[in-house]
Design a protein around this motif. Structure first.
Motif, PDB file in Angstrom:
ATOM      1  N   ASP A  17       8.817  -3.978  -9.929  1.00 47.12           N
ATOM      2  CA  ASP A  17       8.539  -5.401 -10.059  1.00 47.12           C
ATOM      3  C   ASP A  17       7.021  -5.618  -9.944  1.00 47.12           C
ATOM      4  OD1 ASP A  17       9.565  -8.304  -9.943  1.00 47.12           O
ATOM      5  OD2 ASP A  17       8.124  -8.145  -8.301  1.00 47.12           O
ATOM      6  N   SER A  18       6.458  -6.389 -10.877  1.00 47.44           N
ATOM      7  CA  SER A  18       4.995  -6.487 -10.926  1.00 47.44           C
ATOM      8  C   SER A  18       4.414  -7.278  -9.755  1.00 47.44           C
ATOM      9  CB  SER A  18       4.546  -7.102 -12.253  1.00 47.44           C
ATOM     10  OG  SER A  18       5.115  -8.383 -12.409  1.00 47.44           O
ATOM     11  N   ALA A  19       5.235  -8.065  -9.051  1.00 48.84           N
ATOM     12  CA  ALA A  19       4.717  -8.826  -7.905  1.00 48.84           C
ATOM     13  C   ALA A  19       4.937  -8.083  -6.590  1.00 48.84           C
ATOM     14  CB  ALA A  19       5.370 -10.203  -7.850  1.00 48.84           C
ATOM     15  N   SER A  20       6.170  -7.626  -6.353  1.00 44.95           N
ATOM     16  CA  SER A  20       6.478  -7.011  -5.049  1.00 44.95           C
ATOM     17  C   SER A  20       6.263  -5.505  -5.055  1.00 44.95           C
ATOM     18  CB  SER A  20       7.931  -7.289  -4.692  1.00 44.95           C
ATOM     19  OG  SER A  20       8.794  -6.593  -5.601  1.00 44.95           O
ATOM     20  N   LEU A  21       6.190  -4.907  -6.243  1.00 47.24           N
ATOM     21  CA  LEU A  21       6.145  -3.451  -6.449  1.00 47.24           C
ATOM     22  C   LEU A  21       7.428  -2.755  -5.981  1.00 47.24           C
ATOM     23  CD1 LEU A  21       2.413  -2.498  -5.605  1.00 47.24           C
ATOM     24  CD2 LEU A  21       3.387  -3.328  -7.751  1.00 47.24           C
ATOM     25  N   ALA A  22       8.511  -3.528  -5.835  1.00 46.14           N
ATOM     26  CA  ALA A  22       9.814  -2.930  -5.503  1.00 46.14           C
ATOM     27  C   ALA A  22      10.391  -2.275  -6.760  1.00 46.14           C
ATOM     28  CB  ALA A  22      10.766  -3.998  -4.991  1.00 46.14           C
ATOM     29  N   SER A  77       0.808  -1.229   0.000  1.00 44.21           N
ATOM     30  CA  SER A  77       0.000   0.000   0.000  1.00 44.21           C
ATOM     31  C   SER A  77       0.836   1.271   0.000  1.00 44.21           C
ATOM     32  CB  SER A  77      -0.914   0.042   1.238  1.00 44.21           C
ATOM     33  OG  SER A  77      -1.838  -1.012   1.185  1.00 44.21           O
ATOM     34  N   LEU A  78       2.158   1.132   0.151  1.00 51.61           N
ATOM     35  CA  LEU A  78       2.978   2.326   0.364  1.00 51.61           C
ATOM     36  C   LEU A  78       3.358   3.105  -0.897  1.00 51.61           C
ATOM     37  CD1 LEU A  78       5.292   1.178   3.292  1.00 51.61           C
ATOM     38  CD2 LEU A  78       3.351   2.755   3.372  1.00 51.61           C
ATOM     39  N   PRO A  79       3.860   2.432  -1.979  1.00 56.40           N
ATOM     40  CA  PRO A  79       4.365   3.218  -3.112  1.00 56.40           C
ATOM     41  C   PRO A  79       3.241   3.712  -4.029  1.00 56.40           C
ATOM     42  CG  PRO A  79       4.590   0.891  -3.606  1.00 56.40           C
ATOM     43  CD  PRO A  79       4.001   0.975  -2.221  1.00 56.40           C
ATOM     44  N   SER A 112       0.839   8.964  -3.117  1.00 56.84           N
ATOM     45  CA  SER A 112       0.101  10.184  -3.464  1.00 56.84           C
ATOM     46  C   SER A 112      -1.200  10.307  -2.686  1.00 56.84           C
ATOM     47  CB  SER A 112      -0.286  10.202  -4.945  1.00 56.84           C
ATOM     48  OG  SER A 112       0.695   9.661  -5.733  1.00 56.84           O
ATOM     49  N   ARG A 113      -1.744   9.146  -2.288  1.00 55.36           N
ATOM     50  CA  ARG A 113      -3.060   9.150  -1.640  1.00 55.36           C
ATOM     51  C   ARG A 113      -2.959   8.384  -0.306  1.00 55.36           C
ATOM     52  NH1 ARG A 113      -7.631   7.206  -5.756  1.00 55.36           N
ATOM     53  NH2 ARG A 113      -8.895   8.509  -4.376  1.00 55.36           N
ATOM     54  N   PRO A 114      -2.359   9.012   0.718  1.00 55.79           N
ATOM     55  CA  PRO A 114      -2.150   8.296   1.985  1.00 55.79           C
ATOM     56  C   PRO A 114      -3.477   7.769   2.538  1.00 55.79           C
ATOM     57  CG  PRO A 114      -1.064  10.450   2.006  1.00 55.79           C
ATOM     58  CD  PRO A 114      -1.913  10.414   0.780  1.00 55.79           C
ATOM     59  N   GLY A 115      -3.477   6.511   2.945  1.00 58.39           N
ATOM     60  CA  GLY A 115      -4.680   5.913   3.527  1.00 58.39           C
ATOM     61  C   GLY A 115      -5.648   5.350   2.503  1.00 58.39           C
ATOM     62  N   HIS A 116      -5.408   5.641   1.227  1.00 52.75           N
ATOM     63  CA  HIS A 116      -6.344   5.197   0.177  1.00 52.75           C
ATOM     64  C   HIS A 116      -6.557   3.686   0.207  1.00 52.75           C
ATOM     65  CE1 HIS A 116      -8.244   4.662  -3.709  1.00 52.75           C
ATOM     66  NE2 HIS A 116      -7.238   3.917  -4.116  1.00 52.75           N
ATOM     67  N   PHE A 117      -5.453   2.932   0.250  1.00 54.84           N
ATOM     68  CA  PHE A 117      -5.597   1.471   0.158  1.00 54.84           C
ATOM     69  C   PHE A 117      -6.122   0.854   1.453  1.00 54.84           C
ATOM     70  CE2 PHE A 117      -2.678   2.163  -3.479  1.00 54.84           C
ATOM     71  CZ  PHE A 117      -3.532   1.680  -4.460  1.00 54.84           C
ATOM     72  N   ASP A 118      -5.955   1.545   2.581  1.00 52.21           N
ATOM     73  CA  ASP A 118      -6.603   1.071   3.810  1.00 52.21           C
ATOM     74  C   ASP A 118      -8.123   1.152   3.615  1.00 52.21           C
ATOM     75  OD1 ASP A 118      -3.992   1.194   4.623  1.00 52.21           O
ATOM     76  OD2 ASP A 118      -4.315   2.604   6.263  1.00 52.21           O
ATOM     77  N   GLY A 119      -8.563   2.236   2.994  1.00 47.58           N
ATOM     78  CA  GLY A 119      -9.995   2.405   2.724  1.00 47.58           C
ATOM     79  C   GLY A 119     -10.508   1.353   1.764  1.00 47.58           C
ATOM     80  N   TYR A 127      -3.989  -1.494 -10.930  1.00 47.66           N
ATOM     81  CA  TYR A 127      -3.073  -2.619 -10.738  1.00 47.66           C
ATOM     82  C   TYR A 127      -2.699  -2.807  -9.270  1.00 47.66           C
ATOM     83  CZ  TYR A 127       0.720  -5.863 -11.504  1.00 47.66           C
ATOM     84  OH  TYR A 127       1.500  -6.984 -11.470  1.00 47.66           O
ATOM     85  N   GLN A 128      -2.347  -1.692  -8.611  1.00 43.78           N
ATOM     86  CA  GLN A 128      -1.912  -1.774  -7.214  1.00 43.78           C
ATOM     87  C   GLN A 128      -3.074  -2.204  -6.321  1.00 43.78           C
ATOM     88  OE1 GLN A 128      -0.367   1.909  -5.678  1.00 43.78           O
ATOM     89  NE2 GLN A 128       0.730   0.907  -4.002  1.00 43.78           N
ATOM     90  N   GLN A 129      -4.268  -1.728  -6.639  1.00 41.57           N
ATOM     91  CA  GLN A 129      -5.459  -2.130  -5.883  1.00 41.57           C
ATOM     92  C   GLN A 129      -5.637  -3.646  -5.956  1.00 41.57           C
ATOM     93  OE1 GLN A 129      -9.438  -0.086  -5.931  1.00 41.57           O
ATOM     94  NE2 GLN A 129      -9.894  -1.638  -7.467  1.00 41.57           N
ATOM     95  N   LEU A 130      -5.485  -4.199  -7.152  1.00 41.44           N
ATOM     96  CA  LEU A 130      -5.632  -5.638  -7.333  1.00 41.44           C
ATOM     97  C   LEU A 130      -4.556  -6.384  -6.536  1.00 41.44           C
ATOM     98  CD1 LEU A 130      -6.857  -8.113  -8.711  1.00 41.44           C
ATOM     99  CD2 LEU A 130      -5.588  -7.528 -10.782  1.00 41.44           C
ATOM    100  N   ALA A 131      -3.314  -5.863  -6.549  1.00 44.27           N
ATOM    101  CA  ALA A 131      -2.225  -6.496  -5.782  1.00 44.27           C
ATOM    102  C   ALA A 131      -2.546  -6.481  -4.290  1.00 44.27           C
ATOM    103  CB  ALA A 131      -0.912  -5.767  -6.061  1.00 44.27           C
ATOM    104  N   VAL A 132      -3.061  -5.366  -3.813  1.00 45.81           N
ATOM    105  CA  VAL A 132      -3.420  -5.236  -2.389  1.00 45.81           C
ATOM    106  C   VAL A 132      -4.536  -6.229  -2.036  1.00 45.81           C
ATOM    107  CG1 VAL A 132      -4.606  -3.660  -0.777  1.00 45.81           C
ATOM    108  CG2 VAL A 132      -2.645  -2.845  -2.100  1.00 45.81           C
TER     109      VAL A 132
END
Ligand code: AMP
Length: 283
Positions: free
Chosen positions: A246-251, A113-115, A120-127, A151-156
């Motif tokens: 990286d598409s799996a870790s988002l590193a 949820s961090l990068p 840009s949207r702190p707390g967005h993925f917690d929501g 994409y990141q939403q799906l990973a989360v």
């Protein structure tokens, strides 16, 4: 097609459908449906006995100065599209019922949820993680469909489903684009005709990076510089982020490969648009 707004009614119906041995396919959305949502619904129709669409503009995933109040809504049109796609149940809970006074629980998927959008949207993925958990409990899906557009939403959501042993199969679906390449989004409705043309810089940047990568360029900084140049040539565009990860870790990565994700968020006027691609995937 049944339209349900009461949370208790949705949950009781879902539990009784499960007792009858029915499988439930679920497509969560914020409404103002377009062909991207429709593609999820059609696949959901194939995968479950009962197809549930939720429409809920989730206040806790919006920041203070974001577009919660003006997010586009058109329930009548949404119901027409839902019906055409074979939806059985449209679930439209109210914010007051989702978050009654005293509500204080949150789901956080820490690193993923961090990068990117999380920065840009702190707390967005917690929501997002919190509302998806709640919706899963209300709808009791066997399978839930999400778009690669977010994409990141799906990973989360994949991570959360795995980590919390939620009995839901999460399916990712390809990005649906307009004929000229713009990724479909409810937020595209904010764009003026001039901005609509500027917005093509996102998909053009993606195409450029894919072409350079296919031509043998593997340096992340070189590829990002080319994409940055293309986007900054567009006067209305301001880059929020433009990254290869990286598409799996988002590193972050220095050298790109087939499994590298190119992700970008760009403001066109006041409208923030996102897009992405995994370099080795078919576009
Ligand atoms: P939203 O209503 O924007 O929250 O999106 C609901 C679901 O539709 C999410 O899983 C999105 O990723 C998906 N979605 C939105 N736009 C697209 C698109 N252009 N192509 C595929 N899926 C999409």
């Amino acid at each position: 097609m049944n339209i349900i707004s009461a949370i208790q009614e949705m949950q009781s119906l879902a539990l009784s459908l499960k007792r009858e041995g029915k499988t439930i396919a679920f497509v969560p959305t914020m409404g103002f449906l377009h062909e991207g949502h429709a593609s999820l619904l059609r696949e959901g129709r194939r995968l479950g006995d009962v197809l549930v669409l939720s429409i809920f503009v989730n206040p806790i995933q919006f920041g203070q100065n974001e577009d919660l109040e003006r997010y586009p809504r058109d329930m009548e049109r949404d119901c027409r599209i839902a019906r055409e796609c074979g939806t059985d149940i449209v679930f439209t809970p109210e914010a007051a019922g989702m978050y009654p006074p005293g509500f204080q629980t949150s789901i956080r998927v820490r690193e993923l949820s961090l990068p990117l959008c999380g920065a840009s949207r702190p707390g967005h993925f917690d929501g997002v993680a919190t509302v998806v958990t709640k919706l899963f409990n209300m709808v009791q899906p066997d399978v839930a469909l999400f778009g690669n557009k977010d994409y990141q939403q799906l990973a989360v959501i994949r991570r959360m489903t795995h980590d919390l042993n939620l009995p839901v199969r999460v399916i990712g679906m390809p990005i649906v684009r307009e004929a000229d390449g713009l990724a479909m989004s409810s937020r595209n409705s904010y764009l003026s005709p001039v901005e609509r043309r500027s917005a093509l810089c996102l998909s053009r940047a993606i195409r450029l990076v894919r072409e350079r990568f296919a031509g043998g360029e593997h340096s992340a900084s070189t590829l990002l510089a080319a994409a940055r140049e293309l986007i900054t040539a567009e006067p209305a565009a301001v880059i929020d982020y433009l990254e290869l990860r990286d598409s799996a870790s988002l590193a972050p990565v220095d050298l790109v490969s087939d499994t590298t994700l190119l992700a970008l968020a760009v403001k066109i006027g006041t409208t923030r648009l996102i897009d992405n691609t995994v370099l080795g995937d078919t576009p």
